[in-house]
Design a protein around this motif. Structure first.
Motif, PDB file in Angstrom:
ATOM      1  N   GLY A 290       0.781  -1.232   0.000  1.00 21.59           N
ATOM      2  CA  GLY A 290       0.000   0.000   0.000  1.00 21.59           C
ATOM      3  C   GLY A 290       0.812   1.281   0.000  1.00 21.59           C
ATOM      4  O   GLY A 290       0.270   2.348   0.298  1.00 21.59           O
ATOM      5  N   TYR A 291       2.092   1.204  -0.345  1.00 22.02           N
ATOM      6  CA  TYR A 291       2.948   2.395  -0.343  1.00 22.02           C
ATOM      7  C   TYR A 291       3.419   2.712  -1.760  1.00 22.02           C
ATOM      8  O   TYR A 291       3.932   1.845  -2.455  1.00 22.02           O
ATOM      9  N   ASP A 292       3.256   3.967  -2.154  1.00 25.55           N
ATOM     10  CA  ASP A 292       3.728   4.409  -3.463  1.00 25.55           C
ATOM     11  C   ASP A 292       5.056   5.150  -3.306  1.00 25.55           C
ATOM     12  O   ASP A 292       5.594   5.254  -2.191  1.00 25.55           O
ATOM     13  N   SER A 293       5.569   5.678  -4.408  1.00 26.57           N
ATOM     14  CA  SER A 293       6.879   6.326  -4.372  1.00 26.57           C
ATOM     15  C   SER A 293       6.873   7.566  -3.484  1.00 26.57           C
ATOM     16  O   SER A 293       7.864   7.845  -2.802  1.00 26.57           O
ATOM     17  N   LEU A 294       5.778   8.303  -3.444  1.00 24.43           N
ATOM     18  CA  LEU A 294       5.701   9.474  -2.576  1.00 24.43           C
ATOM     19  C   LEU A 294       5.801   9.063  -1.107  1.00 24.43           C
ATOM     20  O   LEU A 294       6.510   9.706  -0.316  1.00 24.43           O
ATOM     21  N   ALA A 295       5.131   7.991  -0.739  1.00 25.39           N
ATOM     22  CA  ALA A 295       5.209   7.491   0.644  1.00 25.39           C
ATOM     23  C   ALA A 295       6.636   7.085   0.986  1.00 25.39           C
ATOM     24  O   ALA A 295       7.107   7.344   2.101  1.00 25.39           O
ATOM     25  N   LEU A 296       7.328   6.458   0.038  1.00 25.40           N
ATOM     26  CA  LEU A 296       8.715   6.059   0.288  1.00 25.40           C
ATOM     27  C   LEU A 296       9.620   7.274   0.442  1.00 25.40           C
ATOM     28  O   LEU A 296      10.503   7.287   1.302  1.00 25.40           O
ATOM     29  N   LEU A 297       9.391   8.306  -0.371  1.00 27.94           N
ATOM     30  CA  LEU A 297      10.196   9.515  -0.253  1.00 27.94           C
ATOM     31  C   LEU A 297       9.948  10.218   1.077  1.00 27.94           C
ATOM     32  O   LEU A 297      10.894  10.701   1.716  1.00 27.94           O
ATOM     33  N   GLU A 298       8.712  10.256   1.517  1.00 30.57           N
ATOM     34  CA  GLU A 298       8.399  10.850   2.822  1.00 30.57           C
ATOM     35  C   GLU A 298       9.046  10.047   3.954  1.00 30.57           C
ATOM     36  O   GLU A 298       9.586  10.607   4.908  1.00 30.57           O
ATOM     37  N   THR A 299       9.003   8.739   3.834  1.00 26.84           N
ATOM     38  CA  THR A 299       9.626   7.868   4.832  1.00 26.84           C
ATOM     39  C   THR A 299      11.136   8.061   4.847  1.00 26.84           C
ATOM     40  O   THR A 299      11.749   8.174   5.909  1.00 26.84           O
ATOM     41  N   ALA A 300      11.739   8.132   3.667  1.00 27.67           N
ATOM     42  CA  ALA A 300      13.186   8.338   3.568  1.00 27.67           C
ATOM     43  C   ALA A 300      13.591   9.678   4.157  1.00 27.67           C
ATOM     44  O   ALA A 300      14.632   9.779   4.839  1.00 27.67           O
ATOM     45  N   ALA A 301      12.791  10.704   3.943  1.00 30.26           N
ATOM     46  CA  ALA A 301      13.088  12.020   4.509  1.00 30.26           C
ATOM     47  C   ALA A 301      13.053  11.966   6.033  1.00 30.26           C
ATOM     48  O   ALA A 301      13.925  12.541   6.705  1.00 30.26           O
ATOM     49  N   LEU A 302      12.079  11.269   6.579  1.00 32.33           N
ATOM     50  CA  LEU A 302      11.988  11.112   8.028  1.00 32.33           C
ATOM     51  C   LEU A 302      13.204  10.371   8.571  1.00 32.33           C
ATOM     52  O   LEU A 302      13.825  10.795   9.561  1.00 32.33           O
ATOM     53  N   ILE A 303      13.563   9.286   7.931  1.00 29.30           N
ATOM     54  CA  ILE A 303      14.720   8.490   8.368  1.00 29.30           C
ATOM     55  C   ILE A 303      15.995   9.325   8.257  1.00 29.30           C
ATOM     56  O   ILE A 303      16.837   9.303   9.159  1.00 29.30           O
ATOM     57  N   SER A 304      16.128  10.082   7.182  1.00 22.16           N
ATOM     58  CA  SER A 304      17.306  10.939   6.998  1.00 22.16           C
ATOM     59  C   SER A 304      17.427  11.948   8.131  1.00 22.16           C
ATOM     60  O   SER A 304      18.519  12.147   8.674  1.00 22.16           O
ATOM     61  N   ARG A 305      16.318  12.589   8.473  1.00 26.30           N
ATOM     62  CA  ARG A 305      16.334  13.575   9.565  1.00 26.30           C
ATOM     63  C   ARG A 305      16.670  12.922  10.900  1.00 26.30           C
ATOM     64  O   ARG A 305      17.478  13.437  11.670  1.00 26.30           O
ATOM     65  N   GLU A 306      16.034  11.801  11.191  1.00 21.41           N
ATOM     66  CA  GLU A 306      16.209  11.164  12.501  1.00 21.41           C
ATOM     67  C   GLU A 306      17.584  10.531  12.688  1.00 21.41           C
ATOM     68  O   GLU A 306      18.076  10.447  13.798  1.00 21.41           O
ATOM     69  N   HIS A 307      18.191  10.077  11.593  1.00 15.02           N
ATOM     70  CA  HIS A 307      19.452   9.354  11.708  1.00 15.02           C
ATOM     71  C   HIS A 307      20.645  10.109  11.118  1.00 15.02           C
ATOM     72  O   HIS A 307      21.771   9.609  11.161  1.00 15.02           O
ATOM     73  N   GLY A 308      20.383  11.279  10.555  1.00 17.15           N
ATOM     74  CA  GLY A 308      21.462  12.094  10.031  1.00 17.15           C
ATOM     75  C   GLY A 308      22.185  11.476   8.845  1.00 17.15           C
ATOM     76  O   GLY A 308      23.406  11.599   8.721  1.00 17.15           O
ATOM     77  N   ILE A 309      21.440  10.804   7.982  1.00 19.58           N
ATOM     78  CA  ILE A 309      22.043  10.196   6.793  1.00 19.58           C
ATOM     79  C   ILE A 309      21.406  10.801   5.545  1.00 19.58           C
ATOM     80  O   ILE A 309      20.310  11.345   5.601  1.00 19.58           O
ATOM     81  N   ALA A 310      22.099  10.682   4.429  1.00 18.55           N
ATOM     82  CA  ALA A 310      21.570  11.171   3.163  1.00 18.55           C
ATOM     83  C   ALA A 310      21.107   9.984   2.322  1.00 18.55           C
ATOM     84  O   ALA A 310      21.862   9.037   2.123  1.00 18.55           O
ATOM     85  N   LEU A 311      19.877  10.054   1.885  1.00 19.85           N
ATOM     86  CA  LEU A 311      19.326   9.030   0.997  1.00 19.85           C
ATOM     87  C   LEU A 311      18.907   9.719  -0.291  1.00 19.85           C
ATOM     88  O   LEU A 311      18.077  10.636  -0.268  1.00 19.85           O
ATOM     89  N   GLU A 312      19.489   9.316  -1.398  1.00 20.33           N
ATOM     90  CA  GLU A 312      19.175   9.912  -2.693  1.00 20.33           C
ATOM     91  C   GLU A 312      17.767   9.505  -3.128  1.00 20.33           C
ATOM     92  O   GLU A 312      17.402   8.325  -3.036  1.00 20.33           O
ATOM     93  N   ASP A 313      17.005  10.476  -3.624  1.00 19.73           N
ATOM     94  CA  ASP A 313      15.632  10.208  -4.060  1.00 19.73           C
ATOM     95  C   ASP A 313      15.569   9.099  -5.112  1.00 19.73           C
ATOM     96  O   ASP A 313      14.700   8.225  -5.046  1.00 19.73           O
TER      97      ASP A 313
END
Length: 82
Positions: A40-63
């Motif tokens: 039930g997750y589309d690419s926008l949901a994954l990008l939002e999730t990746a942004a959250l993980i990036s902020r919380e863990h201080g890592i960079a994830l390329e879109d």
């Protein structure tokens, strides 16, 4: 920073927090190799999730890398290698 212990439970929490959950999808079982579309997750949901993980863990994830993964297992591998 490298995350060495990012688990499926960590990913589920991030997905729920960033994108919510489809009540009709059972996320309790082994979902590592199920597609995000099936969950039930589309690419926008994954990008939002990746942004959250990036902020919380201080890592960079390329879109482009985030939208290229298709399963939780692949996303966890991407996160732990970032």
């Amino acid at each position: 920073m490298t995350i060495t212990a990012f688990t499926l439970d960590d990913l589920k929490k991030a997905l729920f927090s960033a994108a919510g959950a489809d009540e009709g999808i059972d996320m309790a079982g082994d979902i590592l190799d199920r597609s995000f579309t099936e969950l039930g997750y589309d690419s926008l949901a994954l990008l939002e999730t990746a942004a959250l993980i990036s902020r919380e863990h201080g890592i960079a994830l390329e879109d482009d890398a985030v939208t290229a993964v298709t399963t939780p297992r692949e996303l966890i591998a991407l996160i732990t290698s970032a």
